[in-house]
Enzyme design. Structure first.
Site, PDB file in Angstrom:
ATOM      1  N   CYS A 118      35.313  39.905  48.436  1.00 18.33           N
ATOM      2  CA  CYS A 118      35.050  41.343  48.603  1.00 18.33           C
ATOM      3  C   CYS A 118      33.542  41.611  48.483  1.00 18.33           C
ATOM      4  O   CYS A 118      32.885  41.100  47.564  1.00 18.33           O
ATOM      5  CB  CYS A 118      35.816  42.155  47.561  1.00 18.33           C
ATOM      6  SG  CYS A 118      37.601  41.972  47.687  1.00 18.33           S
ATOM      7  N   CYS A 122      31.956  42.985  45.009  1.00 18.05           N
ATOM      8  CA  CYS A 122      32.382  42.428  43.720  1.00 18.05           C
ATOM      9  C   CYS A 122      31.587  41.185  43.333  1.00 18.05           C
ATOM     10  O   CYS A 122      31.450  40.248  44.113  1.00 18.05           O
ATOM     11  CB  CYS A 122      33.868  42.095  43.786  1.00 18.05           C
ATOM     12  SG  CYS A 122      34.527  41.475  42.227  1.00 18.05           S
ATOM     13  N   CYS A 178      34.305  47.325  36.215  1.00 17.20           N
ATOM     14  CA  CYS A 178      35.009  46.735  37.360  1.00 17.20           C
ATOM     15  C   CYS A 178      34.031  46.081  38.319  1.00 17.20           C
ATOM     16  O   CYS A 178      33.052  46.693  38.728  1.00 17.20           O
ATOM     17  CB  CYS A 178      35.758  47.794  38.143  1.00 17.20           C
ATOM     18  SG  CYS A 178      36.912  48.728  37.173  1.00 17.20           S
ATOM     19  N   GLU A 214      34.974  35.610  31.626  1.00 13.70           N
ATOM     20  CA  GLU A 214      34.765  36.789  30.782  1.00 13.70           C
ATOM     21  C   GLU A 214      36.063  37.577  30.560  1.00 13.70           C
ATOM     22  O   GLU A 214      36.959  37.564  31.402  1.00 13.70           O
ATOM     23  CB  GLU A 214      33.712  37.707  31.421  1.00 13.70           C
ATOM     24  CG  GLU A 214      32.328  37.050  31.452  1.00 13.70           C
ATOM     25  CD  GLU A 214      31.214  37.979  31.913  1.00 13.70           C
ATOM     26  OE1 GLU A 214      30.166  38.002  31.254  1.00 13.70           O
ATOM     27  OE2 GLU A 214      31.380  38.687  32.930  1.00 13.70           O
ATOM     28  N   CYS A 271      41.096  43.335  29.334  1.00 16.48           N
ATOM     29  CA  CYS A 271      41.042  43.031  30.754  1.00 16.48           C
ATOM     30  C   CYS A 271      40.748  41.533  30.864  1.00 16.48           C
ATOM     31  O   CYS A 271      39.701  41.073  30.412  1.00 16.48           O
ATOM     32  CB  CYS A 271      39.924  43.854  31.388  1.00 16.48           C
ATOM     33  SG  CYS A 271      39.625  43.432  33.110  1.00 16.48           S
ATOM     34  N   CYS A 309      36.360  33.447  42.376  1.00 17.00           N
ATOM     35  CA  CYS A 309      37.387  34.080  43.203  1.00 17.00           C
ATOM     36  C   CYS A 309      37.112  33.754  44.662  1.00 17.00           C
ATOM     37  O   CYS A 309      35.970  33.713  45.096  1.00 17.00           O
ATOM     38  CB  CYS A 309      37.359  35.588  42.978  1.00 17.00           C
ATOM     39  SG  CYS A 309      38.599  36.496  43.925  1.00 17.00           S
TER      40      CYS A 309
HETATM   41  N1  SAH Z   1      41.378  40.435  42.536  1.00 14.13           N
HETATM   42  C1  SAH Z   1      42.105  41.530  41.961  1.00 14.13           C
HETATM   43  C2  SAH Z   1      41.737  41.742  40.526  1.00 14.13           C
HETATM   44  C3  SAH Z   1      40.359  42.297  40.282  1.00 14.13           C
HETATM   45  S1  SAH Z   1      40.584  43.849  39.589  1.00 14.13           S
HETATM   46  C4  SAH Z   1      41.890  42.768  42.821  1.00 14.13           C
HETATM   47  O1  SAH Z   1      41.148  42.685  43.778  1.00 14.13           O
HETATM   48  O2  SAH Z   1      42.539  43.774  42.597  1.00 14.13           O
HETATM   49  C5  SAH Z   1      39.044  44.550  39.663  1.00 14.13           C
HETATM   50  C6  SAH Z   1      39.060  45.879  40.373  1.00 14.13           C
HETATM   51  O3  SAH Z   1      37.712  46.327  40.450  1.00 14.13           O
HETATM   52  C7  SAH Z   1      39.551  45.769  41.805  1.00 14.13           C
HETATM   53  O4  SAH Z   1      40.184  46.942  42.199  1.00 14.13           O
HETATM   54  C8  SAH Z   1      38.248  45.606  42.534  1.00 14.13           C
HETATM   55  O5  SAH Z   1      38.379  45.891  43.889  1.00 14.13           O
HETATM   56  C9  SAH Z   1      37.379  46.580  41.788  1.00 14.13           C
HETATM   57  N2  SAH Z   1      35.954  46.339  41.964  1.00 14.13           N
HETATM   58  C10 SAH Z   1      35.342  45.206  42.305  1.00 14.13           C
HETATM   59  N3  SAH Z   1      34.019  45.371  42.382  1.00 14.13           N
HETATM   60  C11 SAH Z   1      33.775  46.671  42.079  1.00 14.13           C
HETATM   61  C12 SAH Z   1      32.599  47.459  41.972  1.00 14.13           C
HETATM   62  N4  SAH Z   1      31.397  46.933  42.200  1.00 14.13           N
HETATM   63  N5  SAH Z   1      32.743  48.739  41.619  1.00 14.13           N
HETATM   64  C13 SAH Z   1      33.966  49.261  41.353  1.00 14.13           C
HETATM   65  N6  SAH Z   1      35.105  48.577  41.441  1.00 14.13           N
HETATM   66  C14 SAH Z   1      35.014  47.288  41.807  1.00 14.13           C
END
Ligand code: SAH
Length: 344
Positions: free
Chosen positions: A115, A118, A332, A91, A104, A111
């Protein structure tokens, strides 16, 4: 297997065309066509028919297929689901701001980072994207929407620093004056904190903005929501950030998803402020977006405001990220890899 021509840089294209007995300037012509979105060599009308045929027999031009396009009724954000050559899907999100349009993009199919909050990581890592597959997300989102792109954030599916060489090649391609010509200062790269790669990136001296997904200033909490913290704990990560800042002079942006009763107390804000002092940091507070698989909940508006105030009291600029595209799961952490079979 034909070679992926859009992943090649100008130097490689020059060599390839020289090998076909062509003059120097041809490489630029081909590069320009590719980065304007040519779908076949036949479109390259300033090349001879023979050359077009030769190229076609050795090289392929990637063109992602739009499986689904959704547009937010609230803010106009567009989300694309693309199908790649091998049937995998990723996406891309296109956001419209007053200061310009931003895409974006994803760097991997799935991945490996795991986390807890996510959605992108739920099925693990399937494969890394190629440079052309990253360029295509910017290029075809722009062509399809008719919108000019001024900013790129590497914040979609995947961990960009886990796909390091490809991401660097992507940056070279997208930054090229003969291609989409997007300035490094208009590009942000977000990482969950792969420390060895942050040190390496510092040496490249790029003018991009590095965003670090911190989400908690202490190991006891960060390790429970981000497995990467067991490999690179907070102190080690912040040391790498200091190194990055010293070497590049670029201030780092820290992302902090506000999770109710997990990382959102005022005490946490105090600790965060203390640990970020001297880093010229900027903190981006992101109200947690809900994902199906996780019981974690967003912090209250009040908790977010109070957290922000504590940071600012200590001289650390903090903004609350606007949530765009939430009605189409484009925010995000909500992006997912999908297979064609499930979607079609
Ligand atoms: N792998 C990289 C790129 C992903 S960026 C990273 O971890 O930075 C996406 C951003 O959204 C990251 O800061 C991630 O931690 C955040 N993110 C992931 N899941 C989320 C959620 N459920 N709510 C808000 N932010 C989230």
């Amino acid at each position: 297997m034909k070679q992926d021509i859009k992943s090649m840089n100008l130097a490689e294209l020059s060599q390839a065309l020289q090998a076909l007995g062509e003059p120097q300037f041809r490489a630029k012509q081909v590069f320009t066509w590719l980065h304007k979105g040519a779908r076949s060599f036949d479109e390259m009308t300033n090349l001879s028919k023979t050359l077009r045929q030769k190229l076609d027999s050795q090289y392929e031009i990637t063109v992602p297929i739009i499986v689904r396009k959704q547009q937010s009724a609230k803010d106009g954000t567009i989300k694309y689901l693309w199908r790649l050559r091998d049937g995998n899907c990723v996406e891309t999100v296109l956001m419209q701001y007053h200061h310009g349009n931003s895409v974006c993009i994803s760097s991997e199919v799935g991945c490996a980072m795991g986390c807890a909050f996510c959605a992108s990581t739920k099925g693990g890592l399937v494969r890394r994207l190629t440079p052309s597959e990253m360029v295509d997300q910017v290029l075809f989102a722009s062509l399809d929407s008719g919108l000019e792109i001024s900013n790129i954030v590497l914040m979609g599916i995947g961990e960009p620093l886990d796909n390091y060489d490809t991401v660097l090649r992507f940056l070279e391609l997208i930054n090229s004056p003969d291609g989409m010509n997007i300035g490094m200062r208009h590009i942000s790269l977000s990482t969950c904190g792969l420390v060895d790669r942050i040190h390496r990136l510092a040496e490249e001296q790029l003018q991009l903005t590095l965003s670090v997904s911190l989400h908690a200033p202490v190991n006891e909490i960060r390790s429970t929501i981000m497995p990467v913290n067991k490999r690179y704990p907070v102190e080690v990560l912040l040391e790498a950030c200091r190194d990055y800042f010293q070497k590049t002079g670029r201030r780092i942006s820290f992302e902090y998803a506000m999770i109710r009763d997990v990382n959102d107390s005022k005490e946490m804000a105090e600790i965060l402020a203390e640990k970020l002092s001297g880093l010229a940091a900027h903190v981006n507070l992101i109200p947690l977006n809900n994902i199906e698989e996780s019981p974690l909940k967003p912090s209250s508006r009040k908790a977010i405001m109070e957290f922000q105030q504590v940071l600012e009291k200590h001289g650390i600029p903090a903004t609350v990220r606007r949530t765009l595209g939430s009605d189409i799961d484009a925010s995000c952490g909500q992006l997912r890899r999908k297979y064609e079979s499930k979607e079609a």
